[in-house]
Design an enzyme around this catalytic site. Structure first.
Site, PDB file in Angstrom:
ATOM      1  N   CYS A   1      -2.437   9.196   3.134  1.00 17.54           N
ATOM      2  CA  CYS A   1      -2.066   8.583   1.953  1.00 17.54           C
ATOM      3  C   CYS A   1      -3.231   8.706   0.964  1.00 17.54           C
ATOM      4  O   CYS A   1      -3.134   8.708  -0.349  1.00 17.54           O
ATOM      5  CB  CYS A   1      -1.853   7.124   2.099  1.00 17.54           C
ATOM      6  SG  CYS A   1      -3.356   6.321   2.924  1.00 17.54           S
TER       7      CYS A   1
ATOM      8  N   GLU B   1       1.033  -1.335  -0.023  1.00 17.08           N
ATOM      9  CA  GLU B   1      -0.018  -0.053   0.069  1.00 17.08           C
ATOM     10  C   GLU B   1       0.938   1.259   0.177  1.00 17.08           C
ATOM     11  O   GLU B   1       1.453   1.310   0.923  1.00 17.08           O
ATOM     12  CB  GLU B   1      -0.917   0.083   1.381  1.00 17.08           C
ATOM     13  CG  GLU B   1      -1.950  -0.966   1.415  1.00 17.08           C
ATOM     14  CD  GLU B   1      -2.993  -0.996   0.309  1.00 17.08           C
ATOM     15  OE1 GLU B   1      -3.268   0.389  -0.122  1.00 17.08           O
ATOM     16  OE2 GLU B   1      -3.620  -2.031   0.075  1.00 17.08           O
TER      17      GLU B   1
HETATM   18  P1  NAP Z   1       8.415   4.923   4.607  1.00 13.86           P
HETATM   19  O1  NAP Z   1       9.635   5.769   4.853  1.00 13.86           O
HETATM   20  O2  NAP Z   1       8.462   4.267   3.239  1.00 13.86           O
HETATM   21  O3  NAP Z   1       8.340   3.833   5.673  1.00 13.86           O
HETATM   22  C1  NAP Z   1       7.479   2.884   5.717  1.00 13.86           C
HETATM   23  C2  NAP Z   1       7.613   1.752   6.654  1.00 13.86           C
HETATM   24  O4  NAP Z   1       8.810   1.144   6.024  1.00 13.86           O
HETATM   25  C3  NAP Z   1       8.535   2.094   8.088  1.00 13.86           C
HETATM   26  O5  NAP Z   1       8.024   1.400   8.950  1.00 13.86           O
HETATM   27  C4  NAP Z   1       9.880   2.156   7.799  1.00 13.86           C
HETATM   28  O6  NAP Z   1      10.747   2.063   9.099  1.00 13.86           O
HETATM   29  C5  NAP Z   1      10.042   0.916   6.940  1.00 13.86           C
HETATM   30  N1  NAP Z   1      11.016   0.634   6.254  1.00 13.86           N
HETATM   31  C6  NAP Z   1      11.935   1.900   5.505  1.00 13.86           C
HETATM   32  N2  NAP Z   1      13.120   1.120   4.925  1.00 13.86           N
HETATM   33  C7  NAP Z   1      12.674  -0.104   5.110  1.00 13.86           C
HETATM   34  C8  NAP Z   1      13.587  -1.076   4.204  1.00 13.86           C
HETATM   35  N3  NAP Z   1      14.533  -1.050   3.552  1.00 13.86           N
HETATM   36  N4  NAP Z   1      13.259  -2.584   4.507  1.00 13.86           N
HETATM   37  C9  NAP Z   1      12.007  -2.624   5.355  1.00 13.86           C
HETATM   38  N5  NAP Z   1      11.448  -1.649   5.907  1.00 13.86           N
HETATM   39  C10 NAP Z   1      11.567  -0.455   5.782  1.00 13.86           C
HETATM   40  O7  NAP Z   1       6.860   5.634   4.627  1.00 13.86           O
HETATM   41  P2  NAP Z   1       6.573   6.693   5.867  1.00 13.86           P
HETATM   42  O8  NAP Z   1       7.465   7.905   5.733  1.00 13.86           O
HETATM   43  O9  NAP Z   1       6.466   5.921   7.195  1.00 13.86           O
HETATM   44  O10 NAP Z   1       5.046   6.752   5.457  1.00 13.86           O
HETATM   45  C11 NAP Z   1       4.637   8.005   4.537  1.00 13.86           C
HETATM   46  C12 NAP Z   1       4.260   6.996   3.218  1.00 13.86           C
HETATM   47  O11 NAP Z   1       3.447   6.175   3.459  1.00 13.86           O
HETATM   48  C13 NAP Z   1       3.521   8.230   2.262  1.00 13.86           C
HETATM   49  O12 NAP Z   1       4.242   8.151   0.966  1.00 13.86           O
HETATM   50  C14 NAP Z   1       2.224   7.822   2.208  1.00 13.86           C
HETATM   51  O13 NAP Z   1       1.271   7.957   1.107  1.00 13.86           O
HETATM   52  C15 NAP Z   1       2.309   6.317   2.268  1.00 13.86           C
HETATM   53  N6  NAP Z   1       0.933   5.648   3.097  1.00 13.86           N
HETATM   54  C16 NAP Z   1       0.424   4.864   2.201  1.00 13.86           C
HETATM   55  C17 NAP Z   1      -0.835   4.314   2.961  1.00 13.86           C
HETATM   56  C18 NAP Z   1      -1.592   3.293   1.950  1.00 13.86           C
HETATM   57  O14 NAP Z   1      -2.613   2.733   2.615  1.00 13.86           O
HETATM   58  N7  NAP Z   1      -1.582   3.337   0.687  1.00 13.86           N
HETATM   59  C19 NAP Z   1      -1.331   4.571   4.073  1.00 13.86           C
HETATM   60  C20 NAP Z   1      -0.166   5.302   4.647  1.00 13.86           C
HETATM   61  C21 NAP Z   1       0.655   5.861   4.166  1.00 13.86           C
HETATM   62  P3  NAP Z   1      11.537   3.212   9.752  1.00 13.86           P
HETATM   63  O15 NAP Z   1      10.315   4.192  10.077  1.00 13.86           O
HETATM   64  O16 NAP Z   1      11.772   2.684  10.731  1.00 13.86           O
HETATM   65  O17 NAP Z   1      12.441   3.604   8.616  1.00 13.86           O
END
Ligand code: NAP
Length: 533
Positions: free
Chosen positions: A295, A256
């Site tokens: 999101c 997602e």
């Molecule tokens: P993110 O930086 O991509 O991180 C998401 C998750 O992935 C975090 O738990 C992060 O952990 C983990 N992560 C990062 N690098 C990783 C890797 N190499 N391997 C495994 N896990 C890893 O996103 P965010 O900043 O938290 O969230 C914002 C984004 O999420 C926005 O782009 C938003 O649109 C999207 N979003 C989408 C939805 C949907 O339902 N489609 C819902 C909510 C948000 P750490 O924080 O510890 O780095």
């Protein structure tokens, strides 16, 4: 400053490394540190598979539905504390409500669906019997059985409660134990919720574990019986999807990701009409709710060229009247809090600069940082709402590619119905779009033109407006997810969500044998649409 712990193999574990420090979004004070160093991640998976899974599957599906109801009850008893934690990352009361109580409501919906529609067994019958032979002595049918691995959740920072609970409901119903990995910036809320669930003793040991901090080598140990449910940015989603072990073992991965969601104003909507007012209200609410860190937030505002200036004027009036500041300030009615941290503000400013290559800023100043007058401190992660206007909408590209995760959206004027649909489709796959019109033909044409690019469409008119749950709110009864840049995944959708944690297989044999196998007590209760669909 507290150290957030992980919960592994029945023990709370404090990281042995330096950890990452989290800062209060309003005051900038350090509040917590997060670190998973020292966790044996492979052993956590083994524990879930060997202890949690069998304990869950010793119950039937309706018994597991009762667990979900108890989880909702436990969390509901601790709401004030959970709201206090949410305030540390800048959530207003309403922002926190959407996440905390929205998440609890989602798991309660799954409890209710499970109780009413799932069988007193551990498998589902899917569809009817297919006759495969002339004499009818050889037939086929389909069933779904729980996977025997672990449901690993990796969640985004903006929904630390809802993100966990909307996934936990379906996976527990299916009979899979879960390991939750919250995003670091807002991990505190998830950690506390897991602590409350564990302390309550509602769940059997091994069915819920938690990683606070990095996932380390966890993905290296996943197998074909595990499910990885990821929510986050498209960039991280891409890294995860291409992880060699996940590719090699064809591990089930649901992504997602981010999304450039559109709202379209129909050509029939006059500026002085109630529907026009609704459109303005919805766009402003989506831009400012959770400070635009949703999101599903509206990023692209499509309006007929003849209405462009009326829309911009109306949006400006509302956005400039939005009080930005410290949500906990009793002196001021703050409508929008800060972003999650100062890093998020800098990232958003860079995104706005990219958008400004082909759009002009018509409301807000991205550099404004002093919100003390409205109750915010100058150390906070504040960004006021920024509205842009695409100067050449037909040829704009950045607006369809760059997600600015904050209170930022761009107006795009369209010339005719076909160009409105074409602009929406340029988002390359979105979670949701909404269309505001009373014109049935316009709505029909737009719906089928953009449907293949979306997971959900909100068709707004005056009749639906009164009870509408709004553009940005995801309902557990309905599908959430979207093609292309939205990740290509699908979550929720009522009991469809349970299927993501089960294996569907075809059974072939003689009719009586298959009938006997499939007819365990109450395996096909009436009205079990998701179970049989
Ligand atoms: P993110 O930086 O991509 O991180 C998401 C998750 O992935 C975090 O738990 C992060 O952990 C983990 N992560 C990062 N690098 C990783 C890797 N190499 N391997 C495994 N896990 C890893 O996103 P965010 O900043 O938290 O969230 C914002 C984004 O999420 C926005 O782009 C938003 O649109 C999207 N979003 C989408 C939805 C949907 O339902 N489609 C819902 C909510 C948000 P750490 O924080 O510890 O780095």
């Amino acid at each position: 400053m507290i150290q957030l712990k992980s919960y592994a193999r029945g023990q709370w574990h404090e990281g042995t490394g330096e950890g990452r420090v989290l800062h209060h979004a309003v005051t900038g004070e350090p509040i917590a540190s997060v670190d998973s160093t020292g966790l044996d991640l492979a052993a956590m998976l083994d524990h879930a598979r060997a202890v949690g899974g069998p304990a869950l599957r010793a119950m039937h599906m309706r018994e597991r539905a009762a667990l979900l109801r108890k989880i909702a009850q436990v969390l509901n008893e601790h709401l004030p504390e959970l709201y206090e934690i949410a305030a540390t990352y800048g959530a207003t009361k309403r922002d926190a409500w959407v996440d905390i109580e929205g998440g609890i409501a989602a798991i309660a919906v799954f409890a209710s669906l499970g109780r009413r529609h799932l069988p007193e067994s551990n498998f589902l019958v899917d569809g009817g019997v297919e006759r495969l032979s002339k004499e009818g002595t050889f037939v086929g049918c389909h069933i779904r059985v729980p996977l025997e691995g672990v449901a690993v959740q990796i969640n985004a920072f903006n929904f630390p409660s809802w993100g966990m609970l909307e996934k936990l409901g379906p996976s527990l119903l299916a009979g899979m134990p879960t390991i939750v990995k919250p995003a670091t910036p807002t991990a505190w809320l998830t950690v506390r919720m897991v602590e409350l669930i564990i302390e309550s003793g509602v769940l059997p040991e091994g069915s819920l574990q938690l990683i606070s901090g990095s996932v380390g080598d966890l993905l290296d140990h996943l197998t074909c019986q595990d499910v990885l449910a990821f929510t986050g940015s498209a960039k991280t989603g891409c890294t995860i999807r291409s992880h060699p072990n996940l590719v090699k073992n064809a591990v089930r991965v649901n992504v997602e990701a981010d999304s450039l969601n559109a709202a379209v104003l129909g050509p029939d909507v006059e500026p002085d009409s109630p529907l026009f007012a609704l459109f303005i209200k919805e766009v402003v609410s989506e831009m400012t709710g959770k400070a635009g860190q949703k999101c599903t937030a509206i990023r692209r505002i499509l309006v007929p060229a003849a209405r462009e200036s009326a829309v911009i004027d109306a949006l400006k009036a509302r956005l400039t009247g939005t009080t930005v500041g410290d949500p906990s300030n009793p002196e001021v009615k703050v409508r929008m809090g800060p972003l999650v941290d100062r890093g998020a503000v800098e990232t958003a400013r860079r995104g706005i600069a990219q958008l400004a290559q082909e759009a002009q800023i018509v409301s807000g100043d991205p550099q404004r940082g002093e919100f003390a007058a409205e109750g915010g401190g100058t150390a906070g992660a504040f960004l006021e709402p920024i509205l842009l206007r695409a100067t050449d909408p037909a040829n704009a590209t950045v607006v369809h590619e760059v997600e600015v995760f904050g209170p930022v959206a761009t107006v795009l004027a369209y010339d005719d119905n076909a160009s409105a649909a074409a602009l929406v489709r340029k988002g390359g796959g979105s979670l949701v779009a909404s269309a505001f019109s009373e014109d049935a033909d316009f709505i029909r044409d737009l719906t089928f033109a953009i449907a293949p690019f979306h997971g959900r469409l909100l068709l707004m008119n005056e009749k639906a407006a009164g009870e509408s749950t709004s553009h940005g709110i995801v309902m557990p009864q309905l599908v959430h997810g979207g093609p292309g840049r939205a990740g290509g995944g699908e979550e929720l959708g009522g009991l469809r969500a349970v299927h993501h944690y089960m294996q569907r297989l075809a059974l072939q044999g003689d009719p009586e044998r298959l009938e006997a196998l499939c007819a365990s007590p109450s395996s096909t209760p009436s009205n079990n649409t998701a179970a049989t669909g």
